[in-house]
Write a protein that holds these residues in place. Structure first.
Motif, PDB file in Angstrom:
ATOM      1  N   VAL A  36       0.867  -1.178   0.000  1.00  0.00           N
ATOM      2  CA  VAL A  36       0.000   0.000   0.000  1.00  0.00           C
ATOM      3  C   VAL A  36       0.902   1.226   0.000  1.00  0.00           C
ATOM      4  CG1 VAL A  36      -1.801   1.269   1.221  1.00  0.00           C
ATOM      5  CG2 VAL A  36      -1.833  -1.235   1.204  1.00  0.00           C
ATOM      6  N   ASN A  37       0.732   2.060  -1.030  1.00  0.00           N
ATOM      7  CA  ASN A  37       1.667   3.154  -1.268  1.00  0.00           C
ATOM      8  C   ASN A  37       1.305   4.454  -0.569  1.00  0.00           C
ATOM      9  OD1 ASN A  37       3.294   1.624  -3.165  1.00  0.00           O
ATOM     10  ND2 ASN A  37       1.570   1.791  -4.583  1.00  0.00           N
ATOM     11  N   GLY A  38       0.137   4.552   0.009  1.00  0.00           N
ATOM     12  CA  GLY A  38      -0.267   5.799   0.646  1.00  0.00           C
ATOM     13  C   GLY A  38      -1.653   5.675   1.227  1.00  0.00           C
ATOM     14  N   LEU A  40      -5.596   5.550   1.811  1.00  0.00           N
ATOM     15  CA  LEU A  40      -6.696   5.047   0.992  1.00  0.00           C
ATOM     16  C   LEU A  40      -7.931   5.932   1.150  1.00  0.00           C
ATOM     17  CD1 LEU A  40      -6.421   1.203   1.737  1.00  0.00           C
ATOM     18  CD2 LEU A  40      -5.474   2.466  -0.204  1.00  0.00           C
ATOM     19  N   GLY A  42      -6.652   5.878  -2.905  1.00  0.00           N
ATOM     20  CA  GLY A  42      -5.769   6.655  -3.751  1.00  0.00           C
ATOM     21  C   GLY A  42      -6.573   7.537  -4.682  1.00  0.00           C
ATOM     22  N   PRO A  43      -5.934   8.479  -5.361  1.00  0.00           N
ATOM     23  CA  PRO A  43      -6.677   9.448  -6.176  1.00  0.00           C
ATOM     24  C   PRO A  43      -7.499   8.841  -7.301  1.00  0.00           C
ATOM     25  CG  PRO A  43      -4.286   9.622  -6.537  1.00  0.00           C
ATOM     26  CD  PRO A  43      -4.484   8.755  -5.347  1.00  0.00           C
ATOM     27  N   ARG A  44      -6.971   7.840  -7.989  1.00  0.00           N
ATOM     28  CA  ARG A  44      -7.734   7.244  -9.093  1.00  0.00           C
ATOM     29  C   ARG A  44      -8.907   6.425  -8.557  1.00  0.00           C
ATOM     30  NH1 ARG A  44      -4.034   4.360 -13.388  1.00  0.00           N
ATOM     31  NH2 ARG A  44      -6.014   4.485 -14.546  1.00  0.00           N
ATOM     32  N   SER A  45      -8.685   5.702  -7.459  1.00  0.00           N
ATOM     33  CA  SER A  45      -9.801   4.979  -6.844  1.00  0.00           C
ATOM     34  C   SER A  45     -10.854   5.957  -6.340  1.00  0.00           C
ATOM     35  CB  SER A  45      -9.304   4.113  -5.688  1.00  0.00           C
ATOM     36  OG  SER A  45      -8.574   3.003  -6.151  1.00  0.00           O
ATOM     37  N   ASP A  82      -4.662   2.521  -8.239  1.00  0.00           N
ATOM     38  CA  ASP A  82      -3.513   3.313  -7.820  1.00  0.00           C
ATOM     39  C   ASP A  82      -2.260   2.476  -7.610  1.00  0.00           C
ATOM     40  OD1 ASP A  82      -4.841   6.086  -7.318  1.00  0.00           O
ATOM     41  OD2 ASP A  82      -6.163   4.637  -6.356  1.00  0.00           O
ATOM     42  N   ASN A  84      -1.924  -0.100  -5.600  1.00  0.00           N
ATOM     43  CA  ASN A  84      -1.880  -0.788  -4.319  1.00  0.00           C
ATOM     44  C   ASN A  84      -2.266  -2.251  -4.503  1.00  0.00           C
ATOM     45  OD1 ASN A  84      -1.327   1.624  -2.716  1.00  0.00           O
ATOM     46  ND2 ASN A  84      -3.436   2.214  -3.203  1.00  0.00           N
ATOM     47  N   SER A 432      -5.548  -0.863   5.257  1.00  0.00           N
ATOM     48  CA  SER A 432      -4.491   0.138   5.093  1.00  0.00           C
ATOM     49  C   SER A 432      -3.118  -0.509   4.983  1.00  0.00           C
ATOM     50  CB  SER A 432      -4.508   1.117   6.274  1.00  0.00           C
ATOM     51  OG  SER A 432      -5.723   1.830   6.319  1.00  0.00           O
TER      52      SER A 432
END
Length: 521
Positions: A36-38, A40, A42-45, A82, A84, A432
């Motif tokens: 998980v990069n950041g 939740l 993410g922006p596209r989701s 995103d 993840n 997360s």
């Protein structure tokens, strides 16, 4: 000694199986671990979740607590838009027995798409093979007397069909079911479901439904303890069915789950199940077992009832029949009940040929790769991780399950009330960190896991670690006591410690505030 020479067809089949096995291993290795990069979503989701919220029904549920828009999935892992990657221990609510996109059922479905797709209830070669294999998974004494009926492709429709069948065969009206059970969201299935929250807004439900106590020994509905209760929940039912002044006429059926899934992962006590079967057989009452979630290998045998030493009159099966998410639904029942007329229970989509093809391929994988053995081994492994949670906090009230149908119940140790807010926070902390899990039980206080049946030991260990970290983080976030939290949290990597402080998304913030059945031989 005479050498055995494979025919060209056999050699081709063996080659294809080898190639598909190699593909399955490649699928498993495609994602090594959850990432998980950041925060939740993410922006596209978030963009797709917003579009969904603006157009879809207010009844949508999973994206509210698991905020992601899914791009693709392979094996036990799901990737969102995103990038993840999540370890999926929800498996489409128990549908994906071999994980996402297993190459063998996928290839079988692709081949069938080129031949024939929609078959109503006409016989076809692939449907015939699916029927043969499905009946063949029953215990041997049941096979010769079993009929199969293909339903509309949902578990709820199988329950509806079973109720209709038993009412037709017996000429009776009333139905006995159990507190805590879940059988679907269509009208009759909802009527026999225990969850009051879903039923209350719906008027005009099916009449004649009687709810009896279920053998939930951790939280006994009769307020008793297991060492002194003498299985009074079964005695209560026996007395009600035989008391000439008890007010209950002989019912058309008794409907039960062997493991209450949505009700909180509660395996029935073996003595309770045997006594229910004994009294229903003695009084000529058909016993329906709802194996929509517990069937198709989920508990370590193909059907959960096999572990209880009983033979039911009707079995409902659906979720994992195709093994890959293509919808199919059946009831398997004693031929003595087969008295309904042609067309008595129909459904436009009951002849889903690609689902039958995938189901055949799945059953072959289950047998060849000893998937049921894997279920039992991975269940034992997972239980070690989950039992260890008891050392973290007194809020961990119970750890239970049957096979890879497992749950951790969280309750307030002082009041005994369900700790639903804590469970919801655990779910959020888990996603997360890259683990998808579900909730169930009273006030959603049970953290539930339904991993793929062919999951690996490594994936179980990954999930166990994340569950532990998530419980510690959730306890800290809600300022609840954690006996081992400080020591364990101090040992976490910096990234995990920072992740503990992640804020809940808006919708989730509003929401937040093994092996064998007990007594089995």
């Amino acid at each position: 000694m005479t050498a055995t020479i494979d025919t060209p067809i056999e050699q081709a089949e063996q080659t294809e199986q080898t190639e598909q096995a190699q593909q399955a291993e490649q699928v498993r290795q495609a994602y090594g671990a959850p990432v998980v990069n950041g925060p939740l979503p993410g922006p596209r989701s978030a963009e797709l979740l917003d579009r969904q919220a603006g157009r879809e029904s207010n009844s949508r549920s999973y994206p509210r607590k698991l905020p992601m828009a899914i791009r693709r999935a392979k094996g036990s892992y799901v990737e969102d838009l995103d990038g993840n990657v999540f370890l999926d221990f929800l498996s489409g609510a128990g549908v994906l027995s071999l994980g996402h996109n297993h190459p063998e059922p996928l290839a079988a479905a692709h081949r069938q798409l080129d031949e024939f797709v929609h078959g109503l209830d006409f016989p076809t070669p692939v449907k015939d093979e699916f029927t043969e294999l499905t009946i063949g998974m029953l215990p041997e004494p049941m096979r010769e007397r079993t009929r199969i009926h293909f339903c509309g492709p949902t578990g709820a429709n199988a329950v509806e069909a079973a109720l209709k069948l038993c009412k037709t065969a017996t000429g009776r009206e009333e139905v006995v079911t159990f507190q805590g059970g879940f059988h679907g969201a269509t009208l009759a299935a909802l009527s026999v479901t225990g969850l009051v929250e879903q039923k209350e807004p719906v008027r005009g439900r099916m009449p004649g439904v009687h709810f009896f106590p279920y053998s939930n020994c951790h939280n006994c509905p009769l307020g008793l303890t297991r060492d002194s209760c003498q299985v009074n929940c079964a005695a209560f039912l026996e007395k009600a069915l035989t008391d000439v002044n008890g007010g209950l006429t002989l019912p058309a059926a008794v409907l039960m789950e062997l493991v209450q899934g949505e009700g909180g992962v509660i395996p029935a006590e073996a003595e309770f199940v045997r006594r229910v079967r004994e009294v229903t057989r003695r009084l000529g009452i058909p016993l329906i077992v709802d194996e929509v979630q517990s069937g198709c290998g989920r508990t370590g045998t193909w059907f959960a009832f096999e572990q209880y030493g009983i033979e039911p009159d009707v079995v409902c099966a659906s979720k994992a029949l195709s093994g890959m998410g293509l919808p199919a639904s059946v009831i398997l029942y004693d031929e003595k009940l087969d008295v309904w007329q042609p067309g008595a229970h129909s459904g436009t989509f009951r002849g889903n040929q690609p689902a039958f093809a995938a189901g055949v391929a799945t059953l072959k994988v289950v047998r060849r790769e000893r998937v049921l053995e894997n279920v039992r081994a991975r269940a034992d492994q997972l239980m070690v991780h989950l039992q260890d949670l008891r050392t973290i906090s007194p809020y961990v009230a119970d750890v239970r399950g049957l096979g890879l149908m497992t749950g951790v119940e969280l309750t307030d140790p002082e009041t005994g009330l369900p700790a639903g807010a804590l469970a919801r926070r655990v779910q959020w902390e888990a996603v997360s960190r890259g683990l998808i899990i579900e909730l169930g039980g009273r006030d959603d206080c049970v953290v539930r896991m339904l991993p793929p049946l062919n999951c690996s030991a490594r994936e179980i260990d990954q999930a166990g670690r994340i569950i532990r970290e998530s419980l510690i983080a959730a306890l800290a976030a809600l300022a609840l006591p954690a006996e081992a939290a400080l020591a364990v949290e101090a040992a976490l990597p910096a990234e995990a410690a920072l992740a503990v402080e992640a804020a809940l998304p808006a919708e989730a913030a509003l929401a937040a505030g093994t092996a064998r059945p007990a007594g089995a031989a």
